[in-house]
Write a protein that holds these residues in place. Structure first.
Motif, PDB file in Angstrom:
ATOM      1  N   SER A 118       0.817  -1.210   0.000  1.00 20.52           N
ATOM      2  CA  SER A 118       0.000   0.000   0.000  1.00 20.52           C
ATOM      3  C   SER A 118       0.854   1.264   0.000  1.00 20.52           C
ATOM      4  O   SER A 118       1.809   1.390   0.773  1.00 20.52           O
ATOM      5  N   LYS A 119       0.503   2.185  -0.885  1.00 27.34           N
ATOM      6  CA  LYS A 119       1.142   3.503  -0.940  1.00 27.34           C
ATOM      7  C   LYS A 119       0.083   4.591  -0.732  1.00 27.34           C
ATOM      8  O   LYS A 119       0.167   5.687  -1.303  1.00 27.34           O
ATOM      9  N   ALA A 120      -0.913   4.273   0.103  1.00 29.73           N
ATOM     10  CA  ALA A 120      -1.953   5.265   0.408  1.00 29.73           C
ATOM     11  C   ALA A 120      -1.326   6.467   1.118  1.00 29.73           C
ATOM     12  O   ALA A 120      -0.372   6.317   1.893  1.00 29.73           O
ATOM     13  N   ASP A 121      -1.859   7.639   0.848  1.00 30.92           N
ATOM     14  CA  ASP A 121      -1.276   8.891   1.347  1.00 30.92           C
ATOM     15  C   ASP A 121      -2.210   9.515   2.390  1.00 30.92           C
ATOM     16  O   ASP A 121      -3.074  10.329   2.059  1.00 30.92           O
ATOM     17  N   PRO A 122      -2.038   9.157   3.679  1.00 30.70           N
ATOM     18  CA  PRO A 122      -2.930   9.724   4.700  1.00 30.70           C
ATOM     19  C   PRO A 122      -2.746  11.229   4.881  1.00 30.70           C
ATOM     20  O   PRO A 122      -3.693  11.922   5.251  1.00 30.70           O
ATOM     21  N   LEU A 123      -1.546  11.743   4.615  1.00 32.36           N
ATOM     22  CA  LEU A 123      -1.323  13.191   4.753  1.00 32.36           C
ATOM     23  C   LEU A 123      -2.143  13.969   3.720  1.00 32.36           C
ATOM     24  O   LEU A 123      -2.637  15.063   4.008  1.00 32.36           O
ATOM     25  N   LEU A 124      -2.283  13.407   2.533  1.00 28.86           N
ATOM     26  CA  LEU A 124      -3.106  14.044   1.511  1.00 28.86           C
ATOM     27  C   LEU A 124      -4.559  14.093   1.967  1.00 28.86           C
ATOM     28  O   LEU A 124      -5.233  15.125   1.837  1.00 28.86           O
ATOM     29  N   LEU A 125      -5.019  12.987   2.494  1.00 27.71           N
ATOM     30  CA  LEU A 125      -6.404  12.943   2.980  1.00 27.71           C
ATOM     31  C   LEU A 125      -6.598  13.904   4.151  1.00 27.71           C
ATOM     32  O   LEU A 125      -7.634  14.566   4.263  1.00 27.71           O
ATOM     33  N   LEU A 126      -5.603  13.993   5.004  1.00 26.41           N
ATOM     34  CA  LEU A 126      -5.680  14.914   6.145  1.00 26.41           C
ATOM     35  C   LEU A 126      -5.736  16.360   5.669  1.00 26.41           C
ATOM     36  O   LEU A 126      -6.476  17.189   6.219  1.00 26.41           O
ATOM     37  N   ALA A 127      -4.956  16.674   4.633  1.00 27.49           N
ATOM     38  CA  ALA A 127      -4.980  18.040   4.088  1.00 27.49           C
ATOM     39  C   ALA A 127      -6.347  18.360   3.490  1.00 27.49           C
ATOM     40  O   ALA A 127      -6.848  19.488   3.623  1.00 27.49           O
TER      41      ALA A 127
ATOM     42  N   PHE B 166       6.245   4.144 -14.901  1.00 28.98           N
ATOM     43  CA  PHE B 166       5.271   3.356 -14.146  1.00 28.98           C
ATOM     44  C   PHE B 166       5.566   3.392 -12.650  1.00 28.98           C
ATOM     45  O   PHE B 166       5.232   2.460 -11.925  1.00 28.98           O
ATOM     46  N   ALA B 167       6.182   4.474 -12.200  1.00 29.27           N
ATOM     47  CA  ALA B 167       6.512   4.607 -10.780  1.00 29.27           C
ATOM     48  C   ALA B 167       5.298   5.112 -10.001  1.00 29.27           C
ATOM     49  O   ALA B 167       4.367   5.709 -10.558  1.00 29.27           O
ATOM     50  N   TYR B 168       5.312   4.847  -8.700  1.00 25.30           N
ATOM     51  CA  TYR B 168       4.264   5.390  -7.825  1.00 25.30           C
ATOM     52  C   TYR B 168       4.415   6.915  -7.746  1.00 25.30           C
ATOM     53  O   TYR B 168       5.531   7.442  -7.751  1.00 25.30           O
ATOM     54  N   PRO B 169       3.325   7.650  -7.637  1.00 29.22           N
ATOM     55  CA  PRO B 169       3.424   9.102  -7.396  1.00 29.22           C
ATOM     56  C   PRO B 169       4.085   9.365  -6.039  1.00 29.22           C
ATOM     57  O   PRO B 169       4.048   8.536  -5.129  1.00 29.22           O
ATOM     58  N   LYS B 170       4.695  10.519  -5.936  1.00 25.96           N
ATOM     59  CA  LYS B 170       5.366  10.876  -4.684  1.00 25.96           C
ATOM     60  C   LYS B 170       4.349  11.088  -3.572  1.00 25.96           C
ATOM     61  O   LYS B 170       3.261  11.600  -3.790  1.00 25.96           O
ATOM     62  N   MET B 171       4.743  10.685  -2.373  1.00 26.97           N
ATOM     63  CA  MET B 171       3.878  10.880  -1.213  1.00 26.97           C
ATOM     64  C   MET B 171       3.943  12.338  -0.761  1.00 26.97           C
ATOM     65  O   MET B 171       4.929  13.048  -1.007  1.00 26.97           O
ATOM     66  N   THR B 172       2.888  12.775  -0.102  1.00 24.47           N
ATOM     67  CA  THR B 172       2.868  14.131   0.453  1.00 24.47           C
ATOM     68  C   THR B 172       3.879  14.235   1.586  1.00 24.47           C
ATOM     69  O   THR B 172       3.941  13.374   2.462  1.00 24.47           O
ATOM     70  N   GLU B 173       4.700  15.283   1.560  1.00 25.84           N
ATOM     71  CA  GLU B 173       5.739  15.469   2.575  1.00 25.84           C
ATOM     72  C   GLU B 173       5.281  16.477   3.614  1.00 25.84           C
ATOM     73  O   GLU B 173       4.563  17.428   3.314  1.00 25.84           O
ATOM     74  N   ILE B 174       5.724  16.234   4.843  1.00 27.35           N
ATOM     75  CA  ILE B 174       5.411  17.168   5.934  1.00 27.35           C
ATOM     76  C   ILE B 174       6.296  18.392   5.791  1.00 27.35           C
ATOM     77  O   ILE B 174       7.517  18.289   5.722  1.00 27.35           O
ATOM     78  N   LYS B 175       5.655  19.570   5.750  1.00 26.04           N
ATOM     79  CA  LYS B 175       6.420  20.801   5.632  1.00 26.04           C
ATOM     80  C   LYS B 175       6.886  21.242   7.008  1.00 26.04           C
ATOM     81  O   LYS B 175       6.079  21.507   7.899  1.00 26.04           O
TER      82      LYS B 175
END
Length: 1003
Positions: free
Chosen positions: A354-363, A842-851
């Motif tokens: 899984s490469k789900a992005d919880p930070l994106l959902l939180l934003a 075909f790479a996974y998109p980058k995950m959201t980074e904490i600023k």
């Protein structure tokens, strides 16, 4: 006679086609008006040789020539027919040209070699043969017998077939045989095609593709099933070395012939180990299709059968098999059972990769208005999509206070979203463990909305996978638990609604009459919400089971009459969808029902008719269905019906997506916003995950124009459809980065409408669905239409009227995994595949980074040389002239010191020189380990390394999905990873407590 001879001498003395006075064919045409047959014969022969150059002049007398061809007393009427046919051909009157060509006899020879004809004659003959075939196919398609069709046309077709056989043009002959519905010629093609050289194997694959593949040609279900049965017979008559078991099983599954498929699998299980591995591979392909009725029937036929009772015996005895066969059969059942290995394998992959992005959902959550419950519900749905199948509920636990803001039906929907995250589960005990806090308790209902939502979640978890799911040996089944809960619910609408949906989902396609009667009783109670759930449940139960010869026909008649009796629009619309579900994949067998629904005065019933057309002809590309939908899309008075008609074009054409963008290009610019919305959804459904194809690029261009539409729900549909098309695309895709930024901007902007934001939020969830490891797929990799996917998208489209149906989209998600398994169903670590492309494609998109904010440090103020000089000048004004030289020297000294200090600061602490980064050249190919994500668009670049230790048991297997491997060196030790269920305990990853110690303030 003397006059005739004289005219003949004059004609022979004249160059062909030219008279003495320099005119062209006029002299010959004049001879046609003579009464002497010998003169007419001579003129026709000369005209036949020059017709391609002088047809314009001859056309003035074509009526005369045609009349000569019709005179039975004229000996050369075939020659006259040939001349008239060639003249009509040049006039592009192909119907008349063909009619006369058929009467031309030896002058129209389709068997002659091309080298003996002139270029003009070759074009004429090829065109006439083509028109003859078209006319013959049209007549045969209309049901005309050979006796009714012109025997001269039949003769030409027979000669054409013989020519194809002599030239080894097997595919051309097969194409005409199928189009003209000539089963005798289909059999002849297979019997005459040689086995050597692969001609027969290629012909079998070509025919199967024409029947059920991408270029599906046969739109008659009954004829297609006859051809599939011929394919089964041909495959079964071949030797084991040449027999394609995968194609044979695929045909049997389309024929719904579980007993014959079970016999094929048993034959493989009794063979050598490699044959048993092939049986496992075929079962994984069957299990991927989610065709529950076929799988349940297959399991029944695979179990040991009892022998017939002998005389004097009281009971029949079971047929004894070897222990090796029994072990293999147990492993095979483990694959097919809903509670078996397939579920464990899917969960292992989706949770581990899984490469789900919880930070994106939180934003997204933080950017929304906390009081807007519509946006809250959309975010809950997007959360379910993002974590679909991963069984990861960490975000729910962390944001429990936010989830608890839901109330009433929003609470129902929020609880149901848990089912999307945990779909599927192996047993009832596992699913109940996840939902125990929400399920109805024996003590009574405390929160009916969350309890109803939990039942709905249970149905989503076990949708089309409940036939064999129990608590264990002799335990309670999913269906019996749901039915018991439904009985205890009484008139409680939320629990009734969730329970009916769950029962229908769990028994999808099984058509069990007792369950139908239970749901029908709830429907007839005429409660709007409970009746709606019962109607949907009946549709799931009768999925694809609409038949005219059993009880389902009476059931549909009863439902149709209730549609006119009830006054609840929710029930009418749900019953319309249940009609569509019951007609799933029935094609022409559903025409009577379709016609009845389409002619109804109630727009809601006509709305259901459009989905009946779409689901009855799903994936067939049938022109009749496309024409009907397009006609309704531009003519119906109801906006809802027009929107449904355009949307269902996506279902009908999903196997031929190239046809869709040009078809809806004008509809996407319609003045009617509902038609534009339907166009967007149709593009998203048919082209999901195909952004790099030509059709996908055209669809993205059409959808991009709708992003700025003046109507908010059109913008919503365009965002959702764009996300479907862009699923599993990397950041380097030209549309990906800009689209994500657009979604983020819309969610943050306050002036955007709620509907537009809902579309942007759901688009975020679809883009990252299933931890970025799933795609929307209406077809399995073996080419079988996935009923659960079709049902999921069709019901998801109804969230326009009932938002809890948003979670139905989870049924359409299909993992895009490549998993290699050995004979023990373990994953060898040394197995890998090659991908002939750049990794970034075909790479996974980058995950959201904490600023992280950088802390600002205080820096001492530097004393500049200019400041020192200014101070020195002020000091000089207050001092005597006597000290002027001294002060100037001091000033210079200060300048020198300050300048030196500045130089010293720059010299002693030079700016660090960043080393020049070498530009890393991205490789043009890379290896994928076991397991890995392989997207549908990536499959064309992936290939097996046939030189490594593990190779696929079926050399025709695609490099995707579950692949059973053959170990080429079985005596060597294996390095494998076992398929274990991941631990879902949230405390497992926490650090262990420290060892006991004593603390003293003196330390």
């Amino acid at each position: 006679e003397h006059r005739s001879n004289k005219m003949l001498k004059t004609a022979h003395a004249t160059p062909v086609g030219q008279s003495h006075d320099g005119s062209t064919a006029q002299r010959l045409l004049a001879l046609l008006e003579e009464d002497e047959p010998i003169l007419q014969e001579h003129a026709l022969k000369q005209l036949h040789s020059i017709i391609d150059h002088h047809w314009a002049e001859v056309s003035n007398k074509v009526t005369l020539i045609e009349s000569l061809s019709e005179e039975t007393t004229f000996a050369h009427r075939e020659l006259a027919a040939a001349v008239a046919s060639r003249c009509f051909f040049h006039l592009e009157e192909y119907g008349d040209a063909l009619r006369l060509a058929l009467g031309a006899g030896e002058y129209f020879n389709v068997s002659a070699l091309a080298s003996t004809r002139t270029p003009a004659e070759s074009i004429y003959v090829d065109t006439m043969v083509s028109k003859c075939i078209d006319k013959y196919v049209e007549s045969r398609s209309e049901g005309d017998d050979e006796e009714v069709i012109d025997p001269r046309m039949v003769n030409i077709i027979e000669r054409m077939f013989e020519r194809c056989f002599n030239d080894s043009a097997w595919t051309q002959a097969m194409g005409v045989s199928l189009e003209s519905r000539r089963l005798d010629k289909v059999l002849e093609c297979f019997s005459r095609a040689p086995l050597e050289g692969g001609d027969k194997a290629s012909l079998l694959n070509y025919t199967l593709d024409l029947c059920v593949g991408q270029q599906q040609l046969l739109h008659s279900r009954s004829f297609r099933e006859q051809v599939l049965q011929i394919l089964v017979d041909v495959h079964s008559s071949m030797t084991d070395e040449d027999r394609d078991y995968a194609a044979e099983i695929r045909c049997l599954q389309h024929l719904d012939n579980a007993p014959a498929a079970a016999e094929v699998l048993k034959t493989l299980l009794r063979g050598p180990q490699q044959a048993a591995l092939l049986a496992y591979q075929l079962c994984f392909d069957i299990a991927e299709s989610d065709h529950q009725p076929f799988i349940l029937a297959l399991l029944t036929n695979l179990r040991p059968q009892k022998a017939e009772k002998a005389e004097g015996d009281d009971e029949a005895t079971e047929v004894t098999e070897s222990s090796e066969y029994t072990e293999r059969l147990g492993r095979l059942e483990r694959v097919l059972k809903a509670s078996g290995f397939m579920v464990d394998l899917q969960l292992n992959f989706l949770h581990g990769q899984s490469k789900a992005d919880p930070l994106l959902l939180l934003a997204v959550k933080d950017a929304l208005d906390a009081k807007n419950m519509t946006l809250h519900q959309a975010t809950v749905a997007a959360h379910g999509y993002m974590f679909a199948g991963t069984a990861n509920t960490a975000f729910v636990r962390e944001q429990m206070d936010w989830f608890k803001k839901s109330s009433n039906w929003a609470k129902f929907s929020a609880t149901a979203s848990i089912g999307v995250i945990h779909r599927p589960k192996g047993t009832l005990a596992q699913s109940k463990a996840e939902l125990q806090a929400y399920l109805p308790q024996p003590s009574g209902s405390t929160s009916p909305y969350s309890e109803g939502g939990a039942l709905y979640a249970l149905g989503l978890i076990h949708a089309a996978k409940a036939g064999e799911v129990t608590d264990g040996a002799g335990g309670e089944s999913v269906v019996s638990y749901l039915l018991e809960t439904l009985d205890n619910a009484g008139p409680n609408e939320p629990i009734q609604h969730g329970g009916c949906l769950a029962v229908g989902l769990a028994t999808m396609g099984t058509a069990q009459e007792p369950i139908f009667e239970k749901l029908r009783d709830i429907l007839f109670a005429d409660s709007a919400v409970g009746g709606e759930g019962a109607a949907y449940g009946i549709g799931f139960l009768l999925l694809g089971q609409s038949r005219s010869h059993d009880w389902t026909a009476d059931a549909l008649t009863t439902l149709l009459s209730h549609m006119h009796e009830t006054k609840h629009e929710k029930i009418i619309r749900a019953l319309g969808m249940s009609m569509a579900l019951a007609s799933y994949s029935r094609e022409e067998e559903a025409e009577v029902l379709i016609e009845t629904l389409c002619r109804d005065r109630d727009a809601i019933i006509r709305y259901g008719a459009m989905y009946t057309v779409g689901l009855a002809y799903v994936g067939t590309g049938a022109n009749s269905a496309v024409k009907r939908l397009l006609h309704v899309a531009v003519s119906d008075v109801s906006d809802d019906v027009r929107r449904a008609a355009v949307t269902n074009l996506g279902f009908v054409l999903f196997r031929q997506p190239d046809r869709l963008p040009p078809l809806v290009a004008l509809l996407a610019e319609s003045y009617n916003p509902h038609v534009r919305y339907g166009s967007a959804l149709a593009l998203g459904i048919a082209l999901a995950g195909q952004a790099n194809s030509d059709a996908g690029k055209a669809a993205l261009e059409l959808l991009d124009n709708m992003h700025t539409d003046v109507v908010d729900f059109v913008r919503q549909g365009s965002f959702i459809a764009t996300a479907m098309v862009l699923m599993q695309q990397p950041d380097v895709h030209p549309s990906m980065k800009s689209f994500r930024e657009k979604l983020t901007t819309i969610i943050k902007e306050k002036h955007q409408s709620t509907l537009t934001k809902v579309g942007a939020i759901m688009a975020h969830g679809i883009l990252d669905a299933g931890g970025r490891n799933v795609t929307l797929s209406l077809s399995s990799r073996s080419g079988f239409t996935r009923a659960t996917s079709v049902v999921g998208i069709a019901l998801w489209a109804q969230h326009w009227y009932w938002y809890p149906l948003q979670h139905m989209l989870g049924l359409a998600f299909s993992p895009t995994a490549l998993i290699g398994l050995n004979k023990d169903f373990d994953m060898p670590t040394s197995f890998s595949v090659k991908c002939a492309s750049k990794p970034s494609l075909f790479a996974y998109p980058k995950m959201t980074e904490i600023k992280t904010e950088e802390k600002k440090e205080l820096v001492a103020t530097a004393l500049l040389s200019t400041t020192a000089r200014a101070k020195a000048r002020e000091a000089r004004k207050d001092k005597n002239d006597e000290k002027e030289e001294k002060e100037e020297s001091i000033d210079k000294e200060n300048d020198k010191q300050n300048g030196d200090s500045d130089a010293k600061m720059t010299d002693e602490t030079p700016a660090p020189k960043s080393p020049k980064k070498k530009k890393v050249v991205e490789p043009n190919q890379f290896s994928l380990p076991n397991p890995s994500r392989v997207t549908p668009e990536q499959e064309q670049y992936v290939s097996f390394d046939m030189d490594q230790r593990y190779v696929p048991v079926n050399p025709r297997s695609k490099p995707a999905g579950i692949v059973i491997l053959v170990d080429r060196t079985p005596d060597e030790a294996e390095e494998v990873v076992q398929v274990d269920l991941p631990s879902l305990d949230s405390d497992k990853d926490e650090a262990s407590p420290p060892e006991p110690f004593e603390w003293s303030p003196d330390n």
